[in-house]
Design an enzyme around this catalytic site. Structure first.
Site, PDB file in Angstrom:
ATOM      1  N   THR A  69       4.627   2.724   5.756  1.00 46.53           N
ATOM      2  CA  THR A  69       2.655   1.990   5.962  1.00 46.53           C
ATOM      3  C   THR A  69       1.585   3.160   6.799  1.00 46.53           C
ATOM      4  OG1 THR A  69       1.216   0.353   6.711  1.00 46.53           O
ATOM      5  CG2 THR A  69       3.900   0.232   7.308  1.00 46.53           C
TER       6      THR A  69
ATOM      7  N   HIS B  81     -10.077   4.894   1.152  1.00 43.72           N
ATOM      8  CA  HIS B  81      -8.495   5.621   0.637  1.00 43.72           C
ATOM      9  C   HIS B  81      -7.976   6.806   1.061  1.00 43.72           C
ATOM     10  CE1 HIS B  81      -9.386   0.948  -0.617  1.00 43.72           C
ATOM     11  NE2 HIS B  81      -8.047   0.970  -0.918  1.00 43.72           N
TER      12      HIS B  81
ATOM     13  N   ARG C 298       1.063  -5.147  -4.994  1.00 42.77           N
ATOM     14  CA  ARG C 298       0.896  -6.016  -4.304  1.00 42.77           C
ATOM     15  C   ARG C 298       1.548  -7.630  -5.198  1.00 42.77           C
ATOM     16  NH1 ARG C 298      -0.328  -4.617   0.715  1.00 42.77           N
ATOM     17  NH2 ARG C 298      -2.941  -2.783   0.998  1.00 42.77           N
TER      18      ARG C 298
ATOM     19  N   GLY D  18       5.489  -1.893   3.239  1.00 45.95           N
ATOM     20  CA  GLY D  18       5.120  -2.806   5.078  1.00 45.95           C
ATOM     21  C   GLY D  18       5.510  -4.282   4.933  1.00 45.95           C
ATOM     22  N   ASP D  19       4.775  -5.020   6.627  1.00 44.14           N
ATOM     23  CA  ASP D  19       5.431  -6.465   6.617  1.00 44.14           C
ATOM     24  C   ASP D  19       5.550  -7.223   4.597  1.00 44.14           C
ATOM     25  OD1 ASP D  19       3.120  -6.659   6.766  1.00 44.14           O
ATOM     26  OD2 ASP D  19       2.946  -7.937   8.884  1.00 44.14           O
ATOM     27  N   GLY D  20       4.924  -7.493   4.079  1.00 44.40           N
ATOM     28  CA  GLY D  20       3.956  -8.446   3.173  1.00 44.40           C
ATOM     29  C   GLY D  20       5.117  -7.809   2.138  1.00 44.40           C
ATOM     30  N   SER D  21       6.386  -6.611   2.098  1.00 43.93           N
ATOM     31  CA  SER D  21       7.185  -5.984   1.031  1.00 43.93           C
ATOM     32  C   SER D  21       8.233  -6.723   2.217  1.00 43.93           C
ATOM     33  CB  SER D  21       7.059  -5.011   1.132  1.00 43.93           C
ATOM     34  OG  SER D  21       5.756  -4.528   0.257  1.00 43.93           O
TER      35      SER D  21
ATOM     36  N   ASP E  46       2.344  -0.579  11.964  1.00 42.69           N
ATOM     37  CA  ASP E  46       2.006  -1.552  12.620  1.00 42.69           C
ATOM     38  C   ASP E  46       3.318  -2.712  12.583  1.00 42.69           C
ATOM     39  OD1 ASP E  46       1.874  -2.520  10.501  1.00 42.69           O
ATOM     40  OD2 ASP E  46       0.194  -3.787  10.223  1.00 42.69           O
TER      41      ASP E  46
ATOM     42  N   ARG F 235      -6.407  -3.433   8.607  1.00 39.61           N
ATOM     43  CA  ARG F 235      -6.312  -4.732   8.354  1.00 39.61           C
ATOM     44  C   ARG F 235      -6.369  -5.236   9.608  1.00 39.61           C
ATOM     45  NH1 ARG F 235      -5.570  -6.425   2.691  1.00 39.61           N
ATOM     46  NH2 ARG F 235      -3.434  -5.500   3.224  1.00 39.61           N
TER      47      ARG F 235
ATOM     48  N   GLY G 192       0.756  -1.122  -0.468  1.00 31.74           N
ATOM     49  CA  GLY G 192       0.014   0.531   0.300  1.00 31.74           C
ATOM     50  C   GLY G 192       0.770   0.771  -0.261  1.00 31.74           C
TER      51      GLY G 192
ATOM     52  N   ASP H 119      -0.119   2.259   8.564  1.00 26.96           N
ATOM     53  CA  ASP H 119      -0.572   1.188   9.390  1.00 26.96           C
ATOM     54  C   ASP H 119       0.236   1.533  11.118  1.00 26.96           C
ATOM     55  OD1 ASP H 119      -2.893   0.112   7.590  1.00 26.96           O
ATOM     56  OD2 ASP H 119      -1.394  -1.380   7.790  1.00 26.96           O
TER      57      ASP H 119
END
Ligand code: F6P
Length: 324
Positions: A129, A255, A75, A105-108, A133, A175, A14, A131
């Protein structure tokens, strides 16, 4: 000690306001240290498709104040497969890119961790991010701007909520984490805050709304989208059915929270991270995230950031409770 000559920078996952400030900082700090800097378009997708272009100092002029990311983002599902990661590596090798800065973020960071273990290329992650988080850092690029956007939007909704004595459920992003909802809720004086990290909040919400003093007043309930007791619409419906006299509305901020010109705090912090990323690579560091804790730059192993979640502060939860 290997001598890095060319670094690649990409944004992934994101988008978040301040990513451009980080790209600018990586580019300019890289160039001023004698490196060539390459922008990889659309995150890992561009790495797989060899959509990579040289960045000169002028290419990052006038982007500091812009939301989004000039490098675009994605993504990438393909990057989860070894075959495509290998293709991406070959593309970097063909240009001679010998180090990477991944902003996301953490996915990346999961992708970055795997990639840095599989191939001989140092990777530094910058937490980007809204978020906020990420484990190992109190700061993520874009969070401050997002929080200010939430605050302005909720303040506006408060005006109409109080004119009509309505109960507004306002859903914010997050999320898996409730940082935006918790901090946004405190900033806006929300009457209740529902976040995924805390269970049993629905009962206390019902209790709050049943009190006589809430009957002829507006209430703002901030809900993180990852809340586990149903969707925001379902929760609002339960309240409607339990308290037919309350006039209930739902707003999903969506968004809007990801866009906009970054705040001064995001611009400065993202710039610090970008410069620190280049310094870390020149210092032969690899597979780390650069974060900020207690105002200071920190280095955290990338593998740690993807294994653990950042926890919400209990003391802040207590503050929120005491202010209703
Ligand atoms: O990870 C950041 C985030 O903004 C989450 O808070 C949100 O759930 C998600 O991205 C939305 O992603 P997308 O724009 O891909 O729907």
């Amino acid at each position: 000690m290997r001598k890095i000559k060319k670094i690649g920078v990409l944004t992934s996952g994101g988008d978040a306001p301040g990513m451009n400030a980080a790209i600018r900082a990586v580019t300019r700090a890289g160039i001023s240290n004698g490196l060539e800097v390459y922008g990889i378009m659309r995150g890992y997708e561009g790495m797989i498709d060899a959509d990579i272009r040289r960045l000169l100092s002028g290419d990052v002029s006038g982007i500091l104040q812009k939301g989004g990311t000039i490098l675009k983002t994605a993504r990438s599902k393909r990057f989860r497969e070894y075959e495509f990661r290998q293709q991406a590596y070959e593309n970097l090798k063909a240009i001679g890119i010998d180090a990477l800065v991944v902003i996301g973020g953490d996915g990346s960071f999961k992708g970055a961790t795997e990639f840095s273990l599989e191939f001989d290329i140092p990777v530094v992650g910058l937490p980007g991010t809204i978020d906020n988080d990420m484990f190992g850092t109190n700061y993520t690029i874009g969070y401050d701007t997002c929080l200010n956007t939430v605050m302005e939007a909720v303040d506006k909704i408060r005006d109409t909520a109080s004119s009509h004595n309505r109960v507004f459920f306002i859903e914010v992003m997050g999320r898996e984490a409730g940082f935006v909802a918790l901090h946004g809720g405190i900033a806006c004086g929300a009457e209740a805050i529902l976040i995924p990290e805390v269970k049993g909040q629905l009962d206390s919400l019902m209790q709050l709304l049943s009190s006589p003093e809430r009957q002829n007043k507006s209430s703002i309930i901030l809900v993180a989208e990852g809340h586990t007791e149903g969707t925001t619409f379902e929760i609002a419906e339960k309240v409607r059915q339990t308290f037919p006299s309350l006039d209930v509305r739902v707003t999903i901020l969506g968004h809007i929270q990801r866009g906009g010109s970054p705040t001064a705090y995001d611009r400065v912090s993202a710039s610090r991270l970008g410069v620190a990323a280049v310094e870390a690579l020149l210092d032969d560091q690899k597979s780390i995230m650069i974060g900020i804790q207690s105002g200071e730059i920190v280095h955290v192993p990338l593998s740690k950031t993807v294994k653990q979640n950042r926890e919400v502060s209990q003391s802040l939860l207590d503050v929120a409770k005491r202010l209703v």
